[in-house]
Design an enzyme around this catalytic site. Structure first.
Site, short mmCIF file in Angstrom:
data_model
loop_
_atom_site.label_atom_id
_atom_site.label_comp_id
_atom_site.label_asym_id
_atom_site.label_seq_id
_atom_site.Cartn_x
_atom_site.Cartn_y
_atom_site.Cartn_z
N GLU A 60 0.89 -1.11 -0.11
CA GLU A 60 -0.04 -0.04 -0.10
C GLU A 60 0.81 1.31 -0.15
OE1 GLU A 60 -2.90 0.45 3.31
OE2 GLU A 60 -3.72 2.11 2.24
N ASN A 404 -11.79 -2.65 0.06
CA ASN A 404 -10.96 -2.92 1.23
C ASN A 404 -11.86 -2.76 2.64
OD1 ASN A 404 -8.30 -3.29 2.61
ND2 ASN A 404 -8.84 -1.16 3.32
N GLU A 405 -11.87 -3.71 3.50
CA GLU A 405 -12.19 -3.42 4.85
C GLU A 405 -13.88 -2.92 4.84
OE1 GLU A 405 -9.58 -1.25 7.49
OE2 GLU A 405 -8.51 -3.28 7.84
O1 AHR Z 1 -2.30 -1.40 6.80
C1 AHR Z 1 -2.76 -0.01 7.20
C2 AHR Z 1 -4.37 0.22 7.10
O2 AHR Z 1 -4.93 -0.74 7.91
C3 AHR Z 1 -5.07 -0.13 5.67
O3 AHR Z 1 -4.80 0.93 4.74
C4 AHR Z 1 -6.44 -0.57 6.07
O4 AHR Z 1 -6.83 -1.51 5.26
C5 AHR Z 1 -6.16 -1.14 7.41
O5 AHR Z 1 -7.29 -0.81 8.22
#
Ligand code: AHR
Length: 668
Positions: A60, A404-405
């Site tokens: 990321e 994501n999440e």
């Molecule tokens: O890994 C850091 C963050 O943690 C990511 O962006 C997110 O998906 C998670 O909450």
């Protein structure tokens, strides 16, 4: 003979083999102390297959992982777009505020962040951010240098991402766009300067710079070394000159790719032998609003046409390390690509902005187009773009994750639309969901895990009770990041136990990746990360070495492993999992001793051919569980290889305090 000496006969350290021990081995004797744990490994009992794709990495853009990190670009704010806000956002003092009232702190100190005027020895002039006559519509800002009087030197200087790493003898390639008033032509001098600016570490001149926007290039060989150097570009006479997309790259990049990656950081990834690479995130997949989401189409093609992003982790990204470069590194690492698409709304932890139900199909199309870019024939629209960008063959994209999440109900409405469209067109691409759902098939679900060592040790058997008829599991983000300093040995030991727990459940747990991957030590947005670096140095944490050892020695099958006396997980000191590598027949014994004292373990192997005389041992340990690697001391905690002498299928081993140990037992 003292008890100590008897123990020493069966334990050898660091490539030393006790002569006496050998004598005892040949005589087949075994002597155990009363206090020892017993470890029974039964190869004749049913085995569980370990997922071949278990160990991957997740990238990321956070902590300058790419911008100022893996991406080898040395110039900060090369596109002069750093002040650009996501559409719909506005300034509230020093805070950016989205329409949904999410706030982020400002990520630049002034409008030409990264750049300064250099005016020495009576020179006079100014620099300014301007928008008239832009390079192109995707790069509306440029930097204007006005030279009024030329004294000793006048021009601009850029210090890079906390310094530029110039190494004596290495080449650096400069590229920039410039224009001037029609009748003026300049000779510019580009210089690799030391941190103080006083030393010249190599320079080149570029003549005839002027007229309309044009691209200019030169190469400079460094005559000295400075890890915190800077780039200067100076002009030879009075007048006005505009700059845009000013880019400086080291000639040596990973696998010599143009627009490539820092060799040392990419090599650290290669050494993990990842089965897959997740990208681009993380929270940035959603962004702070929909315009701020990762838009892969802005991140391909010539860098002068890329649109950057105000990254929600606190800095500007040029998107130079874009979708194509990501797919390329997957191919270069021999890893499958796992790409994450936006699910039709921005990050749901940041006051999400939702696309209307009618607009969701555009987001589905955005995902389909990305798959076509990676996998489509060169006759297709996006496959043709891939070929035009230098890669006619498809890339190894095998997984797509929808969002994501994303925990909201809207996800449950949107996901089926993505699933159906993607599955219909790309049936061999595995689709990953953020949630367990009933509204559409879920092939793989992404579970994230962060917490303390106690949480991770306690999760050794978490997946023993997982639903066996449900979706497969991808632990897309894990990291023992609470009560572990900035990433110490105890964190690594706890993760080793957790990962062994995943291996044991290979029938359901298919993939796992640590998060976050990288951090620039001068700008950290997340408390605990895997690999630290600055402009010239790399410091993998102890957690990195656990992954490296496990990934390079992944067994194909887990053997039944039982430790006695059995203790409750929470108070367990010793964790052990044995597996077998099919091609070699080797038994891989992985043991974590989380205690402050050495632990003697009597190992008993059933159902395997008698083990050869010596075994390779790899140990990660220290008497201090809080120990950490840093860029100043990157070797504080490293795995150590040794050889030990097991006594056939029954032997004893003393596991060091605070240790993770791999014993590779070779079948005869
Ligand atoms: O890994 C850091 C963050 O943690 C990511 O962006 C997110 O998906 C998670 O909450």
């Amino acid at each position: 003979m003292s008890l100590y000496l008897i123990k020493r006969l069966f334990v050898c350290h660091r490539l030393r083999i006790d002569f006496l021990a050998l004598v005892w081995v040949f005589s087949g004797a075994t002597v155990f102390s009363e206090s020892a744990f017993r470890l029974n490994v039964d190869a004749s009992a049913p085995r569980t297959a370990v997922s071949p794709s278990l160990y991957g990495i997740f990238f990321e853009e956070i902590n300058h992982a790419g911008e100022g990190g893996l991406y080898a670009e040395m110039v900060l704010n090369r596109d002069f777009e750093i002040t650009t806000l996501p559409k719909g956002a506005s300034w509230a003092g020093n805070l950016l505020r989205t329409e949904a009232k999410w706030q982020e702190r400002k990520w630049f100190g002034n409008e030409l962040w990264g750049w300064k005027l250099l005016a020495e020895g009576g020179s006079k002039g100014a620099i300014k951010l301007v928008t008239n006559a832009p390079l192109n519509e995707r790069n509306p800002h440029s930097m204007r240098l006005t030279v009024r009087e030329t004294g000793a030197r006048i021009g601009v200087v850029n210090g890079g991402f906390f310094g530029m790493n110039f190494q004596k003898g290495k080449w650096y390639d400069l590229m920039f766009f410039a224009r001037s008033e029609s009748d003026t032509s300049f000779t510019l001098t580009a210089t690799l300067a030391s941190a103080s600016g006083r030393e010249n570490l190599g320079s080149a001149t570029i003549q005839g710079v002027g007229g309309d926007w044009k691209q200019y290039r030169c190469s400079i060989q460094a005559t000295g070394t400075d890890a915190k150097g800077r780039l200067t570009i100076t002009a030879n006479h009075a007048g006005t000159i505009w700059f845009d997309v000013v880019s400086l790259f080291p000639r040596d990049t990973f696998k010599n790719r143009p627009n490539g990656l820092r060799e040392d950081l990419a090599q650290a990834l290669a050494d993990l032998k990842p089965a897959f690479v997740g990208f681009p995130g993380g929270a940035i997949v959603g962004g702070m609003n929909l315009d701020n989401r990762i838009q892969w189409k802005n991140s391909i093609g010539p860098i002068k046409r890329r649109r950057g992003t105000a990254n929600l982790w606190g800095y500007w990204t040029s998107n130079g390390f874009g979708f194509h470069e990501y797919l390329q590194i997957c191919e270069d690492l021999g890893a499958a690509a796992l790409w994450v698409c936006n699910p039709g709304f921005s990050d749901n932890y940041r006051n999400a902005e939702y696309a209307s139900p009618e607009q969701v199909k555009d987001f589905v199309q955005e995902a389909l187009d990305a798959l076509e870019y990676a996998l489509g024939p060169t006759k297709s629209t996006w496959g043709a773009q891939r070929a035009a960008n230098g890669h006619p063959e498809p890339f190894p994209l095998r997984y797509i994750e929808i969002g994501n999440e994303a925990s909201t109900a809207v996800y449950r409405t949107n996901y089926p639309q993505f699933y159906e469209a993607i599955h219909a067109k790309y049936p061999s691409v595995n689709i990953i969901s953020n949630q367990r759902l009933k509204t559409a098939p879920v092939e793989i679900v992404d579970d994230h895990k962060y917490g303390s060592p106690a949480d991770f040790f306690g999760a050794f058997d978490k997946y023993d009770t997982a639903e066996r008829n449900g979706p497969m599991i991808y632990v897309g983000e894990y990291g023992c990041n609470h009560l572990v300093g900035e990433g110490n040995l105890m964190a690594a030991l706890a993760e080793a136990v957790y990962l062994l727990g995943l291996e044991r459940n290979g029938d359901v747990v298919k993939m796992a990746s640590y998060a976050p991957l990288f951090f620039h030590v001068d700008d950290i947005a997340w408390p605990v990360n895997l690999i630290g670096f600055d402009s010239s140095r790399v410091a993998p944490r102890a957690s990195y070495y656990v992954q490296k050892i496990l990934s390079a020695n992944r067994p194909d099958e887990i053997l039944q492993t039982q430790i006695t006396p059995a203790v409750k997980r929470k108070s367990a000191q010793i964790f052990a999992v044995a597996g077998m590598e099919r091609k070699s027949g080797d038994v891989l014994l992985r043991v974590v001793n989380r205690a402050a004292t050495p632990q003697e373990v009597r190992v008993n192997l059933h159902g395997v051919a008698v083990i050869a005389r010596s075994a390779k041992v790899t140990t990660l340990s220290s008497d201090d569980p809080q120990i950490e690697n840093t860029v100043d001391y990157p070797d504080t905690i490293l795995p150590v290889d040794s050889i030990c002498v097991p006594v056939g299928n029954e032997f004893a081993y003393i596991f060091k305090p605070y240790s993770f140990t791999l014993i590779r037992l070779t079948a005869k």
